[in-house]
Design a protein around this motif. Structure first.
Motif, mmCIF file in Angstrom:
data_model
loop_
_atom_site.group_PDB
_atom_site.id
_atom_site.type_symbol
_atom_site.label_atom_id
_atom_site.label_comp_id
_atom_site.label_asym_id
_atom_site.label_seq_id
_atom_site.Cartn_x
_atom_site.Cartn_y
_atom_site.Cartn_z
ATOM 1 N N TYR A 175 0.692 -1.240 0.157
ATOM 2 C CA TYR A 175 -0.086 -0.055 0.089
ATOM 3 C C TYR A 175 0.884 1.332 -0.029
ATOM 4 O O TYR A 175 0.442 2.425 -0.608
ATOM 5 C CB TYR A 175 -0.925 0.019 1.362
ATOM 6 N N ASN A 177 3.775 1.617 -1.178
ATOM 7 C CA ASN A 177 4.495 1.709 -2.516
ATOM 8 C C ASN A 177 3.534 2.438 -3.344
ATOM 9 O O ASN A 177 3.725 3.176 -4.401
ATOM 10 C CB ASN A 177 5.020 0.257 -3.033
ATOM 11 N N ILE A 178 2.305 1.943 -3.532
ATOM 12 C CA ILE A 178 1.240 2.364 -4.326
ATOM 13 C C ILE A 178 1.059 3.865 -4.142
ATOM 14 O O ILE A 178 0.809 4.609 -5.021
ATOM 15 C CB ILE A 178 -0.177 1.501 -4.184
ATOM 16 N N GLN A 181 3.889 5.968 -5.344
ATOM 17 C CA GLN A 181 4.125 6.182 -6.814
ATOM 18 C C GLN A 181 2.885 7.167 -7.528
ATOM 19 O O GLN A 181 2.993 7.902 -8.398
ATOM 20 C CB GLN A 181 3.842 4.936 -7.489
ATOM 21 N N SER A 182 1.609 6.763 -6.602
ATOM 22 C CA SER A 182 0.606 7.926 -6.938
ATOM 23 C C SER A 182 0.982 9.326 -6.796
ATOM 24 O O SER A 182 0.532 10.028 -7.537
ATOM 25 C CB SER A 182 -0.651 7.303 -6.206
#
Length: 395
Positions: A175, A177-178, A181-182
């Protein structure tokens, strides 16, 4: 490193599993990751063994490749000053100190954002930055217990059981990481960074997925089902003549094929079993009939027959069998790296398969402070100054 995140620098102040797992993925994708520890090292997992490879634990090795190692004493003003200089040329900062620690040091997002408005700042914690439990430390085992994971894992006979890996740490790392990057994608449009607040507790509850939804819709508290599925059958383990296997029939069409596969065509016409909702009502009766068939032949034969008809199934493999699997090898899920200590280390490869910007494995997990001099030199700190900092236990 080349990759989709090439050119992104990540300052990694995290330890143990969730944070390092997140930053390793960023490193695999090409980001420059600088792992910061206190002088002498303070990532507890370095000592979590056996097994070890010349003093480095297998646990530490599993989440720390593609990083450079820097030591800094953040309790000192000089250490904090060096960190601020490093942040100036960085895109992302990730830490998992207890809530309030970075505020005490003047290194929290609010203190940094005026000088670094483009900084993506991710705080990973046990319970988040808000709420009555925000000051508590979080450990995977405790979070598995609190989040409901243990209440639905195991059987009625076994009692509550934790998952075999630190699953809430893994989920939290993914989560995070998401989110990072978002935030980087959004920054490309707005020019601004932002703060990210990720907690193990939130991630674990999100990971309950359909089990949580079943409760929220029905109000019924889920029970431990062992290897059964709460909504589908047959979707469980079965004994065979020489062991056990998994059968995962996901719809009525597959059940029709499965009935033919086990030479029990009568099951297709039995009104108790035609639809999944009916099969759920007569689960025990159906299980007995299937078991009678499956115990007549070996697992390998049933796996072959089921796969020929497109029925989801699997042998229950030990870990050694997993890493001997030709498919696992073909997918490059086992890699080897040359460690700084002179040993070759085997590691799990990245599951991210990208056609043009492939993941890469450039740096083995760093020794404590392995790249300190190199990084400080890039910041304009001379060799003489580095020696002084070492003597002062700043690095």
């Amino acid at each position: 490193m080349n990759g989709p995140l090439s050119g992104i620098r990540v300052v990694d102040l995290s330890r143990v599993l969730a944070g390092p797992y997140c930053t390793m993925i960023l490193g695999d994708l090409g980001a420059e990751v600088i792992k910061i520890e206190a002088p002498g090292g303070n990532d507890d997992t370095r000592g979590w063994g056996p097994p070890y490879v010349k003093g480095e634990s297998a646990y530490y090795l599993c989440t720390n490749r593609n990083k450079k190692g820097l030591t800094l004493n953040l309790k000192s003003e000089k250490g904090k000053d060096i960190l601020r200089r490093l942040i100036k040329g960085s895109d992302v900062l990730i830490h998992n100190f207890k809530t309030g620690t970075m505020e005490k040091w003047g290194l929290d997002y609010e203190s940094l954002k005026s000088d670094h408005p483009e900084l993506v700042y991710c705080h990973i914690s046990g319970f988040g930055e808000t709420g009555p439990l925000s000051k508590l430390a979080g450990y995977d085992f405790a979070i598995q217990a609190m989040s409901g994971f243990m209440s639905i894992t195991g059987s009625e006979d076994s009692g509550p059981t934790k998952v075999g890996v630190a699953i809430t740490d893994v989920l939290t790392g993914l989560y995070a990481n998401i989110a990072v990057q978002s935030a980087l994608l959004e920054r490309a449009k707005s020019g601004l960074g932002q703060a990210i607040d990720i907690s193990l507790y939130d991630a674990a509850i999100s990971g309950l997925v359909n089990t949580a939804s079943n409760y929220l819709v029905s109000g019924k508290i889920p029970k431990r089902l062992g290897n059964y599925h709460p909504n589908i059958t047959p979707y469980q383990t079965f004994k065979t003549k020489d062991g056990e296997m998994v059968v995962a029939v996901g719809n009525d069409r597959q059940f029709q094929l499965f009935a033919d596969c086990i030479n029990a065509p009568e099951l297709k016409e039995d009104p108790r079993f035609i639809k999944n909702s009916d099969r759920m009502s007569y689960r025990e009766e159906l299980e007995a009939l299937i078991l009678e068939k499956l115990t007549q032949e070996n697992t390998d034969k049933w796996i072959r027959l089921c796969r020929e008809k497109g029925i989801p199934c699997a042998p229950i493999q030990e870990i050694d069998e997993v890493f001997q699997d030709p498919h696992v090898r073909a997918r490059e899920m086992v890699i080897e790296m040359d460690h700084t200590n002179g040993e070759k280390i085997s590691m799990v490869g990245s599951p991210l398969k990208m056609s043009r910007t492939k993941v890469s494995y450039e740096l083995p997990p760093p020794m404590v402070g392995e790249h300190t001099d190199e990084i400080l030199k890039q910041l304009g700190i001379t060799e003489e100054e580095c020696e002084i900092l070492k003597n002062q236990k700043i690095i």
